[in-house]
Structures are given as structure tokens and as C-alpha cells.
Design a protein around this motif. Sequence first.
Motif, PDB file in Angstrom:
ATOM      1  N   ILE A   1       0.834  -1.210   0.000  1.00  0.00           N
ATOM      2  CA  ILE A   1       0.000   0.000   0.000  1.00  0.00           C
ATOM      3  C   ILE A   1       0.872   1.265   0.000  1.00  0.00           C
ATOM      4  O   ILE A   1       0.552   2.243  -0.685  1.00  0.00           O
ATOM      5  N   ALA A   2       1.981   1.222   0.716  1.00  0.00           N
ATOM      6  CA  ALA A   2       2.887   2.384   0.729  1.00  0.00           C
ATOM      7  C   ALA A   2       3.398   2.650  -0.689  1.00  0.00           C
ATOM      8  O   ALA A   2       3.488   3.796  -1.134  1.00  0.00           O
ATOM      9  N   ARG A   3       3.720   1.575  -1.414  1.00  0.00           N
ATOM     10  CA  ARG A   3       4.213   1.732  -2.801  1.00  0.00           C
ATOM     11  C   ARG A   3       3.109   2.291  -3.690  1.00  0.00           C
ATOM     12  O   ARG A   3       3.359   3.170  -4.528  1.00  0.00           O
ATOM     13  N   TYR A   4       1.897   1.793  -3.500  1.00  0.00           N
ATOM     14  CA  TYR A   4       0.761   2.300  -4.282  1.00  0.00           C
ATOM     15  C   TYR A   4       0.554   3.799  -4.007  1.00  0.00           C
ATOM     16  O   TYR A   4       0.390   4.601  -4.925  1.00  0.00           O
ATOM     17  N   LEU A   5       0.596   4.180  -2.732  1.00  0.00           N
ATOM     18  CA  LEU A   5       0.369   5.592  -2.380  1.00  0.00           C
ATOM     19  C   LEU A   5       1.471   6.482  -2.947  1.00  0.00           C
ATOM     20  O   LEU A   5       1.211   7.566  -3.464  1.00  0.00           O
ATOM     21  N   GLU A   6       2.709   5.989  -2.827  1.00  0.00           N
ATOM     22  CA  GLU A   6       3.845   6.785  -3.290  1.00  0.00           C
ATOM     23  C   GLU A   6       3.724   7.111  -4.779  1.00  0.00           C
ATOM     24  O   GLU A   6       4.172   8.174  -5.222  1.00  0.00           O
ATOM     25  N   ALA A   7       3.108   6.212  -5.531  1.00  0.00           N
ATOM     26  CA  ALA A   7       2.999   6.404  -6.980  1.00  0.00           C
ATOM     27  C   ALA A   7       1.759   7.200  -7.365  1.00  0.00           C
ATOM     28  O   ALA A   7       1.536   7.458  -8.551  1.00  0.00           O
TER      29      ALA A   7
ATOM     30  N   VAL B   1       4.572  10.021   1.574  1.00  0.00           N
ATOM     31  CA  VAL B   1       4.320   8.803   2.357  1.00  0.00           C
ATOM     32  C   VAL B   1       5.528   8.602   3.263  1.00  0.00           C
ATOM     33  O   VAL B   1       6.668   8.661   2.797  1.00  0.00           O
ATOM     34  N   ALA B   2       5.297   8.397   4.549  1.00  0.00           N
ATOM     35  CA  ALA B   2       6.379   8.076   5.482  1.00  0.00           C
ATOM     36  C   ALA B   2       6.187   6.635   5.922  1.00  0.00           C
ATOM     37  O   ALA B   2       5.223   6.306   6.618  1.00  0.00           O
TER      38      ALA B   2
ATOM     39  N   LEU C   1       9.912   1.862   2.661  1.00  0.00           N
ATOM     40  CA  LEU C   1      10.137   2.440   1.326  1.00  0.00           C
ATOM     41  C   LEU C   1      11.600   2.860   1.181  1.00  0.00           C
ATOM     42  O   LEU C   1      12.159   3.489   2.076  1.00  0.00           O
ATOM     43  N   GLU C   2      12.195   2.538   0.042  1.00  0.00           N
ATOM     44  CA  GLU C   2      13.597   2.900  -0.213  1.00  0.00           C
ATOM     45  C   GLU C   2      13.779   4.413  -0.117  1.00  0.00           C
ATOM     46  O   GLU C   2      14.850   4.913   0.228  1.00  0.00           O
ATOM     47  N   SER C   3      12.728   5.166  -0.432  1.00  0.00           N
ATOM     48  CA  SER C   3      12.821   6.632  -0.431  1.00  0.00           C
ATOM     49  C   SER C   3      12.745   7.224   0.985  1.00  0.00           C
ATOM     50  O   SER C   3      12.961   8.413   1.164  1.00  0.00           O
TER      51      SER C   3
END
Length: 394
Positions: A276-282, A289-290, A294-296
Motif C-alpha cells: 500500500i505504501a508503494r501504491y500511495l507513493e505512486a 508517504v512516510a 520504502l527505499e525513499s
Amino acid sequence: MAKRTYGHEYGFATRAVHTGNDVDGESGALRRPITMANSYELPYDPTSVSWSTPGGNLYTRNGGTNQGYLQEKIASLENGEDCVVLASGVAALSGLFFALLQQGDHVVFSSVTYIACYRLLNELFNGKFGVETTIVDTTDPENVRKAMRPNTKLVHIETPGNPTLMVSDIAEIAKIAHEGGALLSVDNTFASPYCQRPIDLGADFVIESLTKYINGHGDSMGGAIIGRKEHLDVIRAQSQINLGGAISPFNAWLIMRGASTLPLRMRQHNESALKIARYLEANEKISFVAYPGLESDPGHAVACKQMEHGFGGVMAFGLKGSHDDHCKFVSKLKVITNAVSLGHDESLIVFLGENDERQYLYPEKFHNGFFRFSVGLEDAEDLIADIQQALDQI
Ligand SMILES: *Cc1c(COP(=O)(O)O)cnc(C)c1O
């Protein structure tokens, strides 16, 4: 019935299931019973009994069976020597501070912590009892080193921190605290002992809100302090008995039941949260997104070092939108519930607005308001679809 023990020759999941449980000696039941009694029979001559001694079957505020079983399990899961369980996570925090700190002592603590921890250290212990406190951004251990004083008794950190998910390096900060003659306590609630075990990294105390992942089902409250017996004996005598935040036997039993599935649940929370974090980040409507997975994320490298089995199920994120857009987004969700708390089976989201009094302690991206989102055990695809349809309406 001989008591079965499950030491560290057994894995985490085996201990999560078995430690603290046993066959009931009276009935042969495979579950130890809930002892809903607040008092126990006294010996023939009770005049030698100390009413302020922990343990023993005397009075449930001094200690009870279900509380003892749960302590055994939690100590084992955190790789600690001993554990005290209390009525809530905040009872654990205040019990630790009350037993450990004296007038004139100094405490260094994380700029991002659970709100009650901030109140205890930033307003109550210093204002009422003359304990000196310094708030530092513990994501950089050097800030802790600079804040140390000769009278620093305790360094208290939360990692990942509630609500911004900031990550602090437990092993580095343990070294700094110990070099300065202080003890380190770590609030491990967001990670749970499945993902992170601060005692293995050098912490002296771990705090858990059992209300969250360890119980996992949103139906009871509890808290734990894990550490060495020499310290916990004092905490038990001073804080459990005399502050009185004893856990109810029923809540201890519920948490005990919930904890046996902790490893399974955490694996799912970790997996769904990362997805979900990856989905939100995109997603272009999301401002940030914190999530340490996440690699970021600025905490990713340290998180990879100390969160051995995943990054937990809680994240923070914001919308590119107004205050009202944030409220509207939550109102459109159908699966995810608008409520505080975290670590439940169901997904929970809360909007933390731009008027938070601690905003000055948070990175700038949090200043327009943000959500704290606890990813539950529903199908990740359903959660993503729920977020998408709510985003489509704003
Ligand atoms: C919820 C929470 C607490 C407090 O626990 P309660 O059981 O609600 O008293 C402490 N620390 C963290 C990180 C929490 O999320």
C-alpha cells in the motif's frame, strides 16, 4: 502437572504460541483459566505478610496468575530477563519514569513520541517533580550525544515514532547513553517484538503498548515494561503496587490469546503495508508517504539494520489538498475505519491536522496535516481499492 518451559532453543513463533500457557493442573484443560479474583486466601498467621510486596498470591494489584503468564510470554518474545505488565501502554511509560527518576535527574527523549509520553516528560515530570528534560531529534544519534549531561539518567526513544514514523538507531543510541552513564528505554509499540528487539540491540528497557499489535484484535488494553530483573523488581514494588495501574486478569488473558498469532499477523501487516505504501507513493494526489519500508524513506537504511523481520503496518501520508479534502477523503472510505489506535485486525485511519501543538517538532512535509494509517489484515487489494475510490471523489 509439570510446568513446560520454552526457552530460546525454540523459535519466536513456537514461543508466541506456548510460552506462558500450560495444561491447567486442576481440570486438565489445555488452556490456563482466567482467575477473576482480586484477593487470595491468607496463611494461618497473616501478620508477617507485607502488603507492599510484589508477587505471591495475596491481592491482584500485587500480582496475579494471568498477569504472570503474560509476563512470561512477553519477556520471552522481547528476549528480556523480566517483564511487568500493567493496565495500558501509558501505565507502562509512567511506571518506568516514576520508578526510575528523581528530582534533579535529566532525561533526553525523542522529538516524536506518543502524545502521553510527551506530556509526561515535557510537562508533568519536569513541572511537578523537578526532573530536567531535553527533547531531541533522535534520528541523528549525535543530537543525543550533545544533549547528554552528567545527571542524565535516562534516554527514551520511540522507533518508528508515533505519528511520523521517524526511525532512530537503537544500537548507536544505546552506546551513547551507556557511555554517559544513562539507561536507554525504547518504545517498541510500532514494530512489535516480531520486527524489532531493542534489548538485543543494547536497550535496557522496552515499552510496549500491548493494546496494539501484541493483542492485535482491538478488544483490550495493556502495557509492558521489559528489562533486567534488578530494575523490574523496583518498578513492580514502586509503580505497580503504589501507582496501582494493575491489568485486569481478563485483559491479560485476551492479550495472551492474541499474542499467539503475533508472528502470522505481523507478516501480513508488513506485506500489505509495503504494497500500500508503494501504491500511495505512486499516486499523484498524495503529497508524501512516510514508511520505513520504502527505499525513499529517510529512515530506510537504519530500519533495514534493526527491523529484522519487516517494517510494521503503520504509515503516515498526506494529500495534495485542503484540510477539508483530508476530512472528506476519510468520510468516503468504506473498509478503512476512521478511528485512533493501531495494530488491530481492521484498518484504522486518523487525520492529524495542521494545528497539532507538536508540529514544530515534525519535518515540514507534515505541517499541512496528515493521516496516520494502520494497515489491517483485510485483503490488500480491497484496501487499495477503498483508498482509490475515496481519492477519486476528492
Ligand atoms: C498507543 C501507544 C502508547 C500508549 O498505549 P496505551 O495502551 O494506549 O496506553 C504508547 N506508545 C505508543 C508508540 C503507542 O502507539
